[in-house]
Every structure is written in C-alpha cells, then in structure tokens.
Design a protein around this motif. Sequence first.
Motif, PDB file in Angstrom:
ATOM      1  N   MET A 184       0.836  -1.206   0.000  1.00  0.00           N
ATOM      2  CA  MET A 184       0.000   0.000   0.000  1.00  0.00           C
ATOM      3  C   MET A 184       0.873   1.259   0.000  1.00  0.00           C
ATOM      4  SD  MET A 184      -3.034  -1.529   0.483  1.00  0.00           S
ATOM      5  CE  MET A 184      -4.205  -0.368   1.183  1.00  0.00           C
ATOM      6  N   THR A 186       0.236   5.710   0.302  1.00  0.00           N
ATOM      7  CA  THR A 186      -0.700   6.826   0.421  1.00  0.00           C
ATOM      8  C   THR A 186      -0.507   7.774  -0.762  1.00  0.00           C
ATOM      9  OG1 THR A 186      -0.655   6.654   2.826  1.00  0.00           O
ATOM     10  CG2 THR A 186      -1.510   8.695   1.903  1.00  0.00           C
ATOM     11  N   GLU A 190      -4.947   9.119   0.285  1.00  0.00           N
ATOM     12  CA  GLU A 190      -5.709   7.867   0.299  1.00  0.00           C
ATOM     13  C   GLU A 190      -4.768   6.685   0.084  1.00  0.00           C
ATOM     14  OE1 GLU A 190      -9.319   5.733  -2.231  1.00  0.00           O
ATOM     15  OE2 GLU A 190      -8.839   7.852  -2.582  1.00  0.00           O
ATOM     16  N   LYS A 191      -4.932   5.610   0.930  1.00  0.00           N
ATOM     17  CA  LYS A 191      -4.094   4.417   0.790  1.00  0.00           C
ATOM     18  C   LYS A 191      -4.577   3.587  -0.385  1.00  0.00           C
ATOM     19  CE  LYS A 191      -1.538   3.160   4.879  1.00  0.00           C
ATOM     20  NZ  LYS A 191      -1.173   2.032   5.737  1.00  0.00           N
ATOM     21  N   LYS A 192      -3.664   3.280  -1.289  1.00  0.00           N
ATOM     22  CA  LYS A 192      -4.016   2.497  -2.469  1.00  0.00           C
ATOM     23  C   LYS A 192      -3.033   1.341  -2.650  1.00  0.00           C
ATOM     24  CE  LYS A 192      -6.327   6.199  -5.021  1.00  0.00           C
ATOM     25  NZ  LYS A 192      -6.409   6.962  -6.280  1.00  0.00           N
ATOM     26  N   THR A 255      -0.222  -7.075  -5.470  1.00  0.00           N
ATOM     27  CA  THR A 255       0.946  -6.349  -5.984  1.00  0.00           C
ATOM     28  C   THR A 255       1.929  -7.307  -6.615  1.00  0.00           C
ATOM     29  OG1 THR A 255       0.774  -4.654  -4.252  1.00  0.00           O
ATOM     30  CG2 THR A 255       2.890  -4.859  -5.370  1.00  0.00           C
TER      31      THR A 255
END
Length: 259
Positions: A184, A186, A190-192, A255
């Motif tokens: 993840m 930020t 927003e955390k993506k 990922t």
Amino acid sequence: MFVMKCGGSTLAALPNSFFEDMKRLQDEQIIPVIVHGGGPAISDTLSKLGIETEFVNGLRKTNEAVLNVVEMVLSGQINKEIVRKIQLAGAKAIGISGVDGHLIQAEPVANADEVGLVGDVTHVNAELLQGIIKLGYMPVIAPVGLGADGGQRYNINADTAAGAVASHLGVERMIVVTDVPGIMKTINGEKKVLPLVTVQEINEMITSGDIYGGMIPKVRAAIQCIQGKVSEVVIVNGAEPEVLSRVIKGAEIGTRIVR
C-alpha cells in the motif's frame, strides 16, 4: 509448479474455499510448494512458557530455548494443521521441515550478534521436493534449517525461506498470501494498492518509510527471489475468492514485484 508463502495467523483465518482452490489446482497438475510461518503462535507459546522474546528489524531474536519452541510450533502444530486442512479439502499434502532430508541448509545471518540463531539459506534440496511433487503431493515446509555440518539448527524467516525455495526450484512465480491486499502507498491522502512495483521502487519506499515493519522482510525476500527463472512475486490477500487460480491465470490482483 509455484511456491506459495503463507503466515500461520493468515492461514488460521483463511476460508475453506481457499483450500478447495488448492485442490482444483492440484487436479489440474499445478502443484503448489507451500512455505509457512507461525509468528503469533510462537509468541503465544513463548509467553505461556515464560520465555522472553523480542524482534530486531522484523526478525525474532533466537536462542536455544526460543529455537526449541519455534521448531515445536512450526514443525508440529502449524505444519500439521495446514496438512489437515488441505487433506480435508480432498487434496494431497506432505508436511516436512527444513531439517528433514537436509532440505534447507543455512548459515548465520550477517547480524547474528543481534538476533542469535537466525539463518540465511545457502542451499535447498530441490530434488527432495521434486520427488514429493512427482508422487502427487504438495510439500508443506516449516522454515527451520540446518548448518552445513547438520548439527546446528536455525530459525529462518518464512519469507526468506520461501524466496530461497522458489529460486532453487527455478519456478517463474512466487505467491505471498497475506491478510493485506498488497503493498500500500498513500496517494493524495488515500491508501491504495500498488498493482506493480520494481525492485528499485521497493528500495526507495523502504528508505522513505512507505514500506515498514513486517512488510520489509517480505519485500526483501521477494527481491532475493527474483533471480534465475523467477520473474515475479505476487503479494495477495488470501481471503479473495479463488485467489490462487486467478493469479495463475493472469488476473491482476494484489501487488506484482518485478525486476
């Protein structure tokens, strides 16, 4: 064939459908080699026995007393729990540790003066694993290793062990099953999930602090693993429906870490 790494605490929370997915893969002659951890269960047992434990950069400080518990929990409790769950789903599995058949050979890590009996993998007996796979069984591996002379045991980080197993088997892909959706970051507050990262980007994110704590050994093991025929490591959330089958079929989940 692919290598899958799964933490013990993650495993306990996985739905039955995860193991049914493994059965489907086995039926299609796609055999996973599983390397598992068991950190929380080890910590819980150490606490009950009144043995102190601490972590240094994500690695458990290990003396002989801690190592006895590590081996008992990993090779006994966790390993057999995984084998039972796989077999309940109708698949075939054999549980072994890195000690069996000199499967995992290790040497002390560079900072052994800080962490004690923690090992880096120097060799994996790939022939033994290939023999188990030819018999139609999934190998389930507890990451305890032996020194070159076979006398000293070492506690090996499960991510590191999985990376070494993947490298020595020459598989193209390693899948790390966790309780998070991937790496993840930020972005704009927003955390993506980052769908694709390179080794260079990971190093930059460790330096910047975007990757920290227990994720550091995971991504470092991935970097070590990306050599020879291993071209990618995928970090996924095991609770995703049919996550293994979907990754194998090329779906973009979690990922992907690439060269």
